[in-house]
Design an enzyme around this catalytic site. Structure first.
Site, PDB file in Angstrom:
ATOM      1  N   SER A 116       0.848  -1.194   0.000  1.00 14.89           N
ATOM      2  CA  SER A 116       0.000   0.000   0.000  1.00 14.89           C
ATOM      3  C   SER A 116       0.888   1.249   0.000  1.00 14.89           C
ATOM      4  O   SER A 116       1.719   1.416  -0.887  1.00 14.89           O
ATOM      5  CB  SER A 116      -0.970  -0.048   1.188  1.00 14.89           C
ATOM      6  OG  SER A 116      -1.992   0.917   1.057  1.00 14.89           O
ATOM      7  N   GLU A 212      -1.814  -2.410  -8.231  1.00 17.55           N
ATOM      8  CA  GLU A 212      -3.073  -2.582  -7.500  1.00 17.55           C
ATOM      9  C   GLU A 212      -3.401  -1.256  -6.841  1.00 17.55           C
ATOM     10  O   GLU A 212      -2.578  -0.354  -6.783  1.00 17.55           O
ATOM     11  CB  GLU A 212      -2.951  -3.709  -6.473  1.00 17.55           C
ATOM     12  CG  GLU A 212      -1.924  -3.476  -5.359  1.00 17.55           C
ATOM     13  CD  GLU A 212      -2.497  -2.771  -4.146  1.00 17.55           C
ATOM     14  OE1 GLU A 212      -3.697  -2.955  -3.845  1.00 17.55           O
ATOM     15  OE2 GLU A 212      -1.760  -2.015  -3.501  1.00 17.55           O
ATOM     16  N   HIS A 277      -4.779  -5.207  -1.803  1.00 11.32           N
ATOM     17  CA  HIS A 277      -5.792  -4.975  -0.771  1.00 11.32           C
ATOM     18  C   HIS A 277      -6.944  -5.961  -0.962  1.00 11.32           C
ATOM     19  O   HIS A 277      -8.030  -5.599  -1.400  1.00 11.32           O
ATOM     20  CB  HIS A 277      -6.325  -3.542  -0.858  1.00 11.32           C
ATOM     21  CG  HIS A 277      -5.329  -2.488  -0.529  1.00 11.32           C
ATOM     22  ND1 HIS A 277      -4.368  -2.071  -1.422  1.00 11.32           N
ATOM     23  CD2 HIS A 277      -5.150  -1.745   0.598  1.00 11.32           C
ATOM     24  CE1 HIS A 277      -3.642  -1.110  -0.870  1.00 11.32           C
ATOM     25  NE2 HIS A 277      -4.087  -0.898   0.359  1.00 11.32           N
TER      26      HIS A 277
END
Length: 307
Positions: A116, A212, A277
């Protein structure tokens, strides 16, 4: 793009430091994560400022200086074998320039894990330290605490990387084919935000780019991809792996945009590869040479992620 240096795999009893380079960390989830690590026969140590809150900005875990000091101290501590981020959120970019990269390089290689917002640090570790890192679950993350698949794949990567040289997903080809290259990538929004910064690479030429994101509208994802394309970052990329798009717009709206932006690259593109995620997220090493088979949904590493 050349493969990066691989740190050593972990052994029972290894010391793993938990740091919080980005957002605030829920204490209960942190404690649960430490219990998981102890159950793996690791010796987790928590950096001093992990549970801090920034005095003005509630989206940061402590001040920039304290978050940077925690990471640098953990990395430069010779008794620490690995550094695991507690969570993502936002804030890694704010503290990346406060790190003493020369001192961290002198400390030698060790394992670094996160995803992330930690994408900014994956990039910095690659460009400043030339080091393989692991895009995987974090200590206070729900997936790390609750999902057996995510736990097992990370644990196997840390302790027995030979057993996960083939990363098999449920992925399907957006553009079929095979490609060889060196893995890199992470959160799309962070990769776009990194362009022009001191730690950013200028090209993914020869790379297998993993992408992502979470909680983004399709037009924003379009903007990030368009930024990568316009900046030339995707020139010569060997292949693309698409992970999860959790809390983004429905697949029927998202997929045509991804195909429009990536299909013209003329390289294999696989979607739903299983990292990011999402529940049961796979751990993907960055900086290793590998072969992508978009039709089979597999990534085969030339060597184990860790020595």
């Amino acid at each position: 793009m050349k493969p990066l240096n691989r740190p050593a795999r972990l052994a029972p009893g290894a010391r793993i430091a938990v740091v919080a380079p980005s957002g605030p960390v829920p204490e209960e989830r942190l404690q649960a994560g430490l219990d998981v690590l102890r159950g793996w026969d690791l010796d987790p140590v928590v950096a001093p400022h992990v549970l801090d809150r920034h005095p003005s900005f509630d989206y940061l875990a402590g001040t920039d200086a304290d978050r940077a000091a925690d990471l640098q101290a953990a990395w430069c501590d010779p008794s620490v074998d690995a550094v695991l981020c507690a969570r993502g959120g936002y804030g890694a970019q704010r503290m990346a320039d406060l790190l003493d990269w020369e001192a961290m390089r002198a400390a030698g290689p060790k394992v670094f894990v996160g995803f992330s917002d930690i994408t900014a640090l994956h990039e910095a570790f690659a460009t400043r330290l030339g080091l393989v890192t692991l895009h995987g679950p974090m200590a206070a993350g729900i997936d790390f605490l609750k999902n057996a698949r995510a736990q097992k794949h990370l644990k196997d990567t840390l302790f027995a990387p030979d057993t996960v040289r083939v990363i098999a997903s449920d992925g399907t080809p957006m553009v079929p084919g095979r490609a060889r290259g060196v893995t890199l990538g992470g959160c799309l929004a962070l990769l776009a935000a990194e362009i022009g910064t001191p730690h950013a690479r200028t090209s993914a030429h020869g790379g297998l780019l993993c992408l992502e994101d979470v909680g983004e509208e399709t037009y924003r994802l379009d903007r990030y991809l368009t930024q990568l394309l316009r900046a030339g970052l995707l020139d010569g990329v060997a292949g693309v792996l698409l992970g999860s798009w959790h809390e983004c717009e429905p697949r029927e709206k998202l997929r045509p945009m991804l195909a429009d932006r990536l299909g013209g690259l003329g390289v294999p593109v696989v979607e739903d590869f299983g990292f990011g995620h999402r529940e049961g997220a796979l751990t993907v090493p960055f900086g290793v040479a590998a072969e992508l088979d978009a039709d089979a949904g597999t990534l085969t590493l030339d060597e184990p992620a860790l020595r």
